[in-house]
Structures are given as structure tokens and as C-alpha cells.
Motif scaffolding. Structure first.
Motif, mmCIF file in Angstrom:
data_model
loop_
_atom_site.group_PDB
_atom_site.id
_atom_site.type_symbol
_atom_site.label_atom_id
_atom_site.label_comp_id
_atom_site.label_asym_id
_atom_site.label_seq_id
_atom_site.Cartn_x
_atom_site.Cartn_y
_atom_site.Cartn_z
ATOM 1 N N ASN A 1 0.858 -1.175 -0.167
ATOM 2 C CA ASN A 1 0.238 -0.102 -0.023
ATOM 3 C C ASN A 1 0.752 1.233 -0.021
ATOM 4 O OD1 ASN A 1 -2.367 1.311 0.139
ATOM 5 N ND2 ASN A 1 -2.198 1.638 2.231
ATOM 6 N N VAL A 2 2.023 1.268 -0.702
ATOM 7 C CA VAL A 2 2.950 2.581 -0.808
ATOM 8 C C VAL A 2 2.656 2.944 -2.102
ATOM 9 C CG1 VAL A 2 5.422 3.217 -0.845
ATOM 10 C CG2 VAL A 2 4.589 1.199 0.772
ATOM 11 N N ASN A 3 2.781 4.156 -2.298
ATOM 12 C CA ASN A 3 2.739 4.867 -3.535
ATOM 13 C C ASN A 3 3.703 4.388 -4.586
ATOM 14 O OD1 ASN A 3 3.312 7.396 -5.518
ATOM 15 N ND2 ASN A 3 1.093 7.413 -5.054
ATOM 16 N N THR A 4 3.521 3.648 -5.888
ATOM 17 C CA THR A 4 4.601 3.184 -6.546
ATOM 18 C C THR A 4 5.554 4.395 -7.165
ATOM 19 O OG1 THR A 4 3.074 1.479 -7.031
ATOM 20 C CG2 THR A 4 4.890 1.907 -8.586
ATOM 21 N N LEU A 5 5.119 5.252 -7.718
ATOM 22 C CA LEU A 5 5.994 6.233 -8.372
ATOM 23 C C LEU A 5 6.837 7.146 -7.115
ATOM 24 C CD1 LEU A 5 4.106 8.374 -10.939
ATOM 25 C CD2 LEU A 5 6.169 7.017 -11.106
ATOM 26 N N SER A 6 6.046 7.233 -6.089
ATOM 27 C CA SER A 6 6.868 8.034 -4.866
ATOM 28 C C SER A 6 8.084 6.741 -4.512
ATOM 29 C CB SER A 6 6.033 8.153 -3.676
ATOM 30 O OG SER A 6 5.088 9.268 -3.996
ATOM 31 N N ALA A 7 7.601 5.760 -4.232
ATOM 32 C CA ALA A 7 8.781 4.666 -3.788
ATOM 33 C C ALA A 7 9.872 4.598 -4.936
ATOM 34 C CB ALA A 7 7.995 3.300 -3.876
ATOM 35 N N VAL A 8 9.552 4.573 -6.182
ATOM 36 C CA VAL A 8 10.668 4.476 -6.984
ATOM 37 C C VAL A 8 11.494 5.875 -7.071
ATOM 38 C CG1 VAL A 8 11.372 3.999 -9.367
ATOM 39 C CG2 VAL A 8 9.359 2.764 -8.408
ATOM 40 N N ALA A 9 10.663 6.776 -7.145
ATOM 41 C CA ALA A 9 11.508 8.234 -6.970
ATOM 42 C C ALA A 9 12.467 8.467 -5.989
ATOM 43 C CB ALA A 9 10.565 9.290 -7.372
ATOM 44 N N THR A 10 11.822 7.987 -4.692
ATOM 45 C CA THR A 10 12.663 8.027 -3.531
ATOM 46 C C THR A 10 13.889 7.121 -3.575
ATOM 47 O OG1 THR A 10 10.569 8.301 -2.181
ATOM 48 C CG2 THR A 10 12.678 7.519 -1.058
ATOM 49 N N LEU A 11 13.909 6.098 -4.304
ATOM 50 C CA LEU A 11 15.068 5.104 -4.394
ATOM 51 C C LEU A 11 15.963 5.526 -5.475
ATOM 52 C CD1 LEU A 11 13.198 1.636 -3.760
ATOM 53 C CD2 LEU A 11 14.868 2.927 -2.361
ATOM 54 N N ALA A 12 15.512 6.483 -6.298
ATOM 55 C CA ALA A 12 16.223 6.900 -7.393
ATOM 56 C C ALA A 12 17.085 8.017 -6.998
ATOM 57 C CB ALA A 12 15.401 7.443 -8.892
ATOM 58 N N TYR A 13 16.344 8.942 -5.855
ATOM 59 C CA TYR A 13 17.077 9.906 -5.166
ATOM 60 C C TYR A 13 18.093 9.591 -4.101
ATOM 61 C CZ TYR A 13 17.411 13.390 -1.452
ATOM 62 O OH TYR A 13 17.555 13.988 -0.237
ATOM 63 N N ASP A 14 17.691 8.428 -3.510
ATOM 64 C CA ASP A 14 18.478 7.735 -2.366
ATOM 65 C C ASP A 14 19.836 7.585 -2.813
ATOM 66 O OD1 ASP A 14 18.591 6.996 0.292
ATOM 67 O OD2 ASP A 14 19.115 5.021 -0.294
ATOM 68 N N CYS A 15 20.872 7.917 -2.420
ATOM 69 C CA CYS A 15 22.199 7.569 -2.830
ATOM 70 C C CYS A 15 23.002 6.314 -2.884
ATOM 71 C CB CYS A 15 23.417 8.391 -1.954
ATOM 72 S SG CYS A 15 23.359 10.290 -2.294
ATOM 73 N N LEU B 1 -0.398 2.309 -17.894
ATOM 74 C CA LEU B 1 -0.395 0.933 -16.812
ATOM 75 C C LEU B 1 -0.312 1.396 -15.478
ATOM 76 C CD1 LEU B 1 1.992 -1.186 -19.224
ATOM 77 C CD2 LEU B 1 -0.376 -1.354 -18.926
ATOM 78 N N ILE B 2 0.181 2.501 -15.232
ATOM 79 C CA ILE B 2 0.343 2.883 -13.706
ATOM 80 C C ILE B 2 -0.057 4.290 -13.849
ATOM 81 C CG2 ILE B 2 1.867 1.148 -12.769
ATOM 82 C CD1 ILE B 2 3.861 3.390 -12.823
ATOM 83 N N THR B 3 -0.622 5.076 -12.801
ATOM 84 C CA THR B 3 -0.932 6.368 -12.530
ATOM 85 C C THR B 3 -0.048 7.020 -11.171
ATOM 86 O OG1 THR B 3 -2.748 6.277 -11.207
ATOM 87 C CG2 THR B 3 -3.167 5.958 -13.580
ATOM 88 N N SER B 4 -0.342 8.419 -10.936
ATOM 89 C CA SER B 4 0.350 8.796 -9.788
ATOM 90 C C SER B 4 -0.452 8.280 -8.406
ATOM 91 C CB SER B 4 0.151 10.332 -9.906
ATOM 92 O OG SER B 4 -1.118 10.772 -9.874
ATOM 93 N N ALA B 5 -1.612 7.436 -8.540
ATOM 94 C CA ALA B 5 -2.101 7.125 -7.414
ATOM 95 C C ALA B 5 -1.901 5.499 -7.204
ATOM 96 C CB ALA B 5 -3.668 7.487 -7.683
ATOM 97 N N THR B 6 -1.310 4.907 -8.178
ATOM 98 C CA THR B 6 -0.963 3.587 -8.125
ATOM 99 C C THR B 6 -0.200 3.169 -6.763
ATOM 100 O OG1 THR B 6 -1.010 3.103 -10.503
ATOM 101 C CG2 THR B 6 0.177 1.459 -9.152
ATOM 102 N N ARG B 7 -0.746 2.142 -6.067
ATOM 103 C CA ARG B 7 0.153 1.749 -4.866
ATOM 104 C C ARG B 7 0.505 0.261 -5.319
ATOM 105 N NH1 ARG B 7 -0.909 5.892 -1.613
ATOM 106 N NH2 ARG B 7 -0.116 5.121 0.050
ATOM 107 N N GLY B 8 1.684 -0.032 -4.323
ATOM 108 C CA GLY B 8 2.039 -1.443 -4.506
ATOM 109 C C GLY B 8 3.033 -1.639 -3.192
ATOM 110 N N ALA B 9 4.129 -2.528 -3.586
ATOM 111 C CA ALA B 9 4.939 -2.931 -2.486
ATOM 112 C C ALA B 9 6.267 -1.691 -2.205
ATOM 113 C CB ALA B 9 6.059 -4.234 -2.740
ATOM 114 N N ALA B 10 6.944 -1.790 -1.291
ATOM 115 C CA ALA B 10 7.570 -0.713 -0.924
ATOM 116 C C ALA B 10 8.738 0.020 -1.786
ATOM 117 C CB ALA B 10 8.450 -0.957 0.432
ATOM 118 N N HIS B 11 9.289 -0.973 -2.577
ATOM 119 C CA HIS B 11 10.364 -0.629 -3.631
ATOM 120 C C HIS B 11 9.865 -0.294 -4.925
ATOM 121 C CE1 HIS B 11 12.971 -2.572 -0.546
ATOM 122 N NE2 HIS B 11 13.781 -1.917 -1.042
#
Length: 268
Positions: free
Chosen positions: A144-158, A179-189
Motif C-alpha cells: 500500500n505504498v505509492n508506486t511512483l513515490s517509492a521508485v522516485a525516492t530510491l532513484a534519489y537515495d544515494c 499502466l500506472i498512475t500517480s495514485a498506483t500503490r504497491g510494495a515498498a520498492h
């Protein structure tokens, strides 16, 4: 063609021009600054969007701007302690007995689907069911983690910025394809669907909506085939298809758990 300059003043002038040009080029190619806390995330998004212009659409970059720094993602990324357990400990923690029992039942109930998948991709039911059970409890827990936020966070994380920058570009492509939107939710990574595909794997191996059981299992079989799966060959450690399971997850204990549970399911 090489041009030789003999006049010292002209040579110095050309060298200065070249140095300025090189500095400008380097500045233009500078990557968005990674970080290890939430404080730089908003600035990073702006930098990344500038870099991505021409490679990502305006609509997908607008979706990126809606993302926020995902603390649950960072917590999950830093806390993967179960991969350090022994195989027996790992199997117990993941509920292997339940996965095998449920996997055998699902194999019988969906015999036609698994026969079709095996005919097309050469992958038997066991490892697919083991993966499905391990990843989401057969679809019960997809995150239940926002998918785009998760991927963007890890792209930003060093820690693994380059790897997840590729995943972020793939995610932006998925936005463009609907296939996904800014509201899509999934796993933490940033994984999505019944068997938890990262965005790049959705693009490469996805055969349909990964929230659909049949498409998720077919996509997983397609992934394994794409990683060298040979129809009819074994998949235990030391056997030809174990390498394909290694492609699924980098943790040795995870790989061996899939192989063991898959054999127990297929042996029913």
C-alpha cells in the motif's frame, strides 16, 4: 582531420575556448544530486525533470512532481534482515509449509492455466506458485505504498541511485502507457501486481495487467524464460534452471527457498 596550430597566442586562445566548452558540457551533463534524507528530495525532482526532458513526456513528469519522499520505502530498504537468516529460519519466517499446501491446492484448481503457461514458456507450476506465495501470499498482500513515490525516492537515495533511476524512467513510460498512475500503490520498492514486478520488468516481461492472476503468472514465467529457463530441466541448486531463479532475487536464501518449495509443490 587534425588541425595543428603553431602560433602560441592562438593556441592558448583555442585552449581557453575548449576549456569553457568542456565546463559547459560537464555542467549540462551533471546528474541530479542524490541524498540520504528527505531534505533534498524536492530539489532533486526539479533537477531530474530538467535532465529527463526529451526522454520522458510532460505528462509523466507532471506525475513525478506529485510524488513525495517515501519514508516507508527507505525503512524497508534499510531493514531487509530476513535475507541474512539460515534457510530453515527463512522458510519458517515466510510460512513455507502454508505456501506449499496452498500452492498444491491452487495447482489442482488451476490446472488448465498452468498447463497453458508451461506449454508456452516451459516453466512448471511449482516455482511460479512458490514465487506467488512468497511475494504476496497468493495476492493477499500486494502493498500500500505509492508506486511512483517509492521508485522516485530510491532513484534519489544515494544507496542505489543508478539502478532505480533506470526503474524510474521505466515507471514514467508505464505512466504514458496508462499502466500506472500517480495514485498506483504497491510494495515498498515500487513492485506491483501478484508477483511484484519492478517497472522495468513490467515493460520487458509483462503480458498484461499484473493484478490479474493469469497475466501475473504468465509474466513471471516469461521473466524466467527470459533469464534462460530451459523446458524440462531441473531448477534446484546446481541444475540448469537455478540460474533463472537467481535472476528473480539476488538473495541466496530466497533463491533456495523458491527452489525447495517449488519442488515440493511440483512433487504433489
Amino acid at each position: 582531420m587534425e588541425i595543428f596550430v603553431t602560433d602560441p597566442k592562438r593556441r592558448a586562445s583555442l585552449a581557453a575556448v575548449a576549456a569553457v566548452a568542456l565546463a559547459c558540457f560537464a555542467g549540462g551533463a551533471e546528474a541530479a544530486q542524490c541524498g540520504n534524507s528527505a531534505s533534498g528530495f524536492e530539489a532533486w525532482k526539479t533537477q531530474f525533470a530538467e535532465e529527463a526532458r526529451g526522454r520522458a513526456s510532460a505528462a509523466s513528469l507532471a506525475a513525478l512532481q506529485e510524488t513525495s519522499y517515501s519514508t516507508p520505502t527507505i525503512s524497508a530498504d534499510r531493514g531487509q534482515k530476513s535475507f541474512k537468516l539460515s534457510l530453515d529460519q527463512f522458510l519458517a519466517k515466510r510460512g513455507a509449509t502454508t505456501i506449499v499446501s496452498r500452492g498444491r491446492a491452487l495447482k489442482r484448481q488451476n490446472a488448465a492455466l498452468f498447463a497453458q503457461i508451461e506449454q508456452r514458456y516451459g516453466v512448471p507450476p511449482g516455482p511460479l506458485l512458490a514465487i506467488w506465495g512468497m511475494e504476496t501470499g497468493f495476492g493477499a498482500v500486494r502493498g500500500n505504498v505509492n508506486t511512483l513515490s517509492a521508485v522516485a525516492t530510491l532513484a534519489y537515495d544515494c544507496r542505489r541511485s543508478a539502478y532505480f533511476t533506470d526503474q524510474l524512467y521505466a515507471a514514467l513510460t508505464l505512466v504514458d502507457r496508462g499502466l500506472i498512475t500517480s495514485a498506483t500503490r504497491g510494495a515498498a520498492h515500487g513492485e506491483v501486481g501478484h508477483t511484484q514486478f519492478l517497472p522495468k520488468n513490467v515493460l520487458t516481461y509483462g503480458t498484461g495487467d499484473l493484478n490479474n492472476v493469469g497475466a501475473a503468472l504468465s509474466s513471471t514465467a516469461n521473466f524466467l524464460k527470459g533469464h534462460g529457463w530451459q523446458a524440462g530441466a531441473g531448477y534446484q541448486p546446481g541444475e540448469p534452471n537455478f540460474a533463472a531463479l537467481q535472476g528473480w532475487n539476488a538473495a541466496s536464501v530466497y533463491q533456495r527457498a523458491i527452489a525447495l518449495m517449488g519442488r515440493q509443490i511440483d512433487g504433489d
